[in-house]
Design a protein around this motif. Structure first.
Motif, short mmCIF file in Angstrom:
data_model
loop_
_atom_site.label_atom_id
_atom_site.label_comp_id
_atom_site.label_asym_id
_atom_site.label_seq_id
_atom_site.Cartn_x
_atom_site.Cartn_y
_atom_site.Cartn_z
N ALA A 89 0.83 -1.21 0.00
CA ALA A 89 0.00 0.00 0.00
C ALA A 89 0.87 1.26 0.00
CB ALA A 89 -0.92 -0.01 1.21
N ALA A 90 1.97 1.23 0.78
CA ALA A 90 2.85 2.40 0.84
C ALA A 90 3.51 2.66 -0.51
CB ALA A 90 3.91 2.18 1.91
N GLN A 91 3.91 1.58 -1.20
CA GLN A 91 4.53 1.74 -2.52
C GLN A 91 3.53 2.27 -3.54
OE1 GLN A 91 5.93 -2.33 -2.80
NE2 GLN A 91 8.06 -1.69 -2.53
N PHE A 92 2.29 1.81 -3.45
CA PHE A 92 1.27 2.28 -4.38
C PHE A 92 1.00 3.77 -4.19
CE2 PHE A 92 -3.18 3.22 -5.39
CZ PHE A 92 -3.22 2.85 -6.73
N LYS A 93 0.87 4.19 -2.94
CA LYS A 93 0.62 5.61 -2.69
C LYS A 93 1.81 6.45 -3.13
CE LYS A 93 -0.93 8.96 0.74
NZ LYS A 93 -1.40 9.20 2.12
N SER A 94 3.02 5.94 -2.91
CA SER A 94 4.22 6.66 -3.34
C SER A 94 4.23 6.80 -4.86
CB SER A 94 5.47 5.92 -2.87
OG SER A 94 6.63 6.57 -3.33
N LEU A 95 3.77 5.78 -5.56
CA LEU A 95 3.69 5.83 -7.02
C LEU A 95 2.72 6.92 -7.48
CD1 LEU A 95 4.24 4.60 -9.85
CD2 LEU A 95 2.36 3.00 -9.39
N ILE A 96 1.56 7.01 -6.82
CA ILE A 96 0.56 8.02 -7.19
C ILE A 96 1.09 9.43 -6.91
CG2 ILE A 96 -1.78 8.84 -6.78
CD1 ILE A 96 -1.60 6.14 -8.18
N LEU A 97 1.71 9.60 -5.75
CA LEU A 97 2.24 10.92 -5.39
C LEU A 97 3.36 11.33 -6.35
CD1 LEU A 97 2.34 10.66 -1.48
CD2 LEU A 97 0.70 11.90 -2.90
N SER A 98 4.19 10.39 -6.75
CA SER A 98 5.26 10.69 -7.70
C SER A 98 4.68 11.13 -9.05
CB SER A 98 6.16 9.47 -7.89
OG SER A 98 6.81 9.12 -6.68
N ALA A 99 3.61 10.47 -9.47
CA ALA A 99 2.96 10.84 -10.73
C ALA A 99 2.38 12.25 -10.66
CB ALA A 99 1.87 9.83 -11.07
N LEU A 100 1.81 12.58 -9.51
CA LEU A 100 1.26 13.92 -9.33
C LEU A 100 2.35 14.98 -9.38
CD1 LEU A 100 -1.37 13.30 -6.49
CD2 LEU A 100 -1.86 14.38 -8.69
N LYS A 101 3.46 14.73 -8.68
CA LYS A 101 4.54 15.71 -8.64
C LYS A 101 5.23 15.86 -9.99
CE LYS A 101 5.41 15.01 -3.71
NZ LYS A 101 6.35 14.49 -2.68
N ASP A 102 5.36 14.74 -10.72
CA ASP A 102 5.99 14.81 -12.04
C ASP A 102 5.19 15.68 -13.00
OD1 ASP A 102 8.00 13.17 -11.16
OD2 ASP A 102 7.17 11.33 -12.04
#
Length: 325
Positions: A89-102
């Motif tokens: 779950a932590a990796q998935f949320k990190s993936l979403i946040l990274s996509a938002l910041k990119d």
């Protein structure tokens, strides 16, 4: 040829019309006369100029209603083209946040995003996003195409408004009818809210020693002599070393995380003040009280009071997200 307007009288049957003035003679056969509210009265002949004008063309007005909901809920699924790696779950949320910041940058991506549920087997997730950030999140999910070198995509399976309302009240909605497993996602969350009420309170007490203050300074690098040097502090308005305000804030965090609301809560924002200093060796009582509840949010007043003399050394309000397990 001169045109003339004829005015006469009409009678049913094979009866002639006798014009006024004797200028013309017209013979008509009228089989039936049925009055109609929108037609000419059956006993009159009128001129072309007096005929009713056609009705004006129908016009349409487009009305866009503003969404009244503060949050949107999205059910998503992470899909890989080839093999599927194991993701937490932590990796998935990190993936979403990274996509938002990119896509939107640090500032553009700075809005609340909560991962309420994640299934590591199906890679399905329930996201809660503030309505103002929905478009940014959706575009980021659409453009996401890679994770750790593997081709992937995020599918938005369903979107909901006021999902918790539908689940708690049992209202008929697409969320419940199309996916009954959604109920299990929020059952524990709902139970967590059910025993938290406005007016509930909790408190803990602690005495911060000078050793605690020194250790905190070493951990954080805050070596302000006002907290560590008695000689320096004696020449200030405080006269004695002052305990870091962050330590008081940490004591409040302990109340929130262990007592009220308790396990799983997340501190979202706070508005605090420090009206008086706390000195090392003084006992302090940290207290929290629920002032309002709104869906999965709790608005709580907090305070820290020195046990000796009842002096308030910290006060304010916090907004807490309440998570189920």
């Amino acid at each position: 040829m001169r045109s003339q307007t004829l005015v006469g009288f009409i009678a049913p049957g094979n009866m002639p019309i006798y014009p006024v003035g004797g200028q013309s003679f017209v013979y008509m056969t009228i089989r039936s006369v049925k009055p109609h509210p929108e037609r000419i009265a059956p006993t009159e002949c009128i001129s072309m100029e007096d005929r009713p004008k056609p009705a004006e063309a129908t016009t349409y007005q487009r009305i866009v209603q503003k969404n009244f909901s503060e949050y949107h809920y999205l059910k998503t699924q992470l899909v890989f083209q080839d093999k599927t790696p194991k993701i937490s779950a932590a990796q998935f949320k990190s993936l979403i946040l990274s996509a938002l910041k990119d896509l939107h940058g640090e500032v553009g991506a700075s809005f609340p995003l909560d991962l309420l549920k994640f299934d590591e087997k199906t890679l399905c997730a329930i996201l809660r996003i503030k309505s103002s950030g929905l478009v940014k999140l959706w575009t980021s999910l659409t453009l996401l195409g890679q994770y750790q070198g593997l081709q992937c995509s995020v599918r938005v399976l369903q979107t909901f408004l006021r999902m918790l309302h539908h689940l708690v009240t049992g209202g008929r909605s697409l969320a419940v009818s199309s996916n009954l497993s959604m109920l299990s996602c929020f059952s524990n969350h709902t139970r967590k809210l059910s025993h938290l009420q406005v007016g509930d309170s909790a408190e803990i007490s602690r005495t911060f020693t000078q050793k605690d203050v020194k250790l905190f300074s070493e951990l954080t690098g805050d070596t302000n002599p006002l907290h560590l040097d008695e000689t320096f502090a004696k020449n200030t308005r405080f006269e004695k070393p002052v305990v870091h305000g962050v330590l008081l804030n940490g004591l409040v965090s302990a109340v929130l995380g262990t007592k009220l609301p308790g396990d799983g809560c997340v501190l979202l924002s706070q508005d605090i003040r420090f009206p008086a200093p706390l000195h090392a060796g003084e006992e302090v009582v940290a207290r929290a009280q629920v002032k309002a509840l709104k869906r999965s949010l709790a608005f709580i007043s907090v305070s820290c009071v020195a046990a000796n003399g009842g002096r308030t050394v910290m006060e304010g309000t916090v907004k807490v997200l309440i998570h189920g397990h």
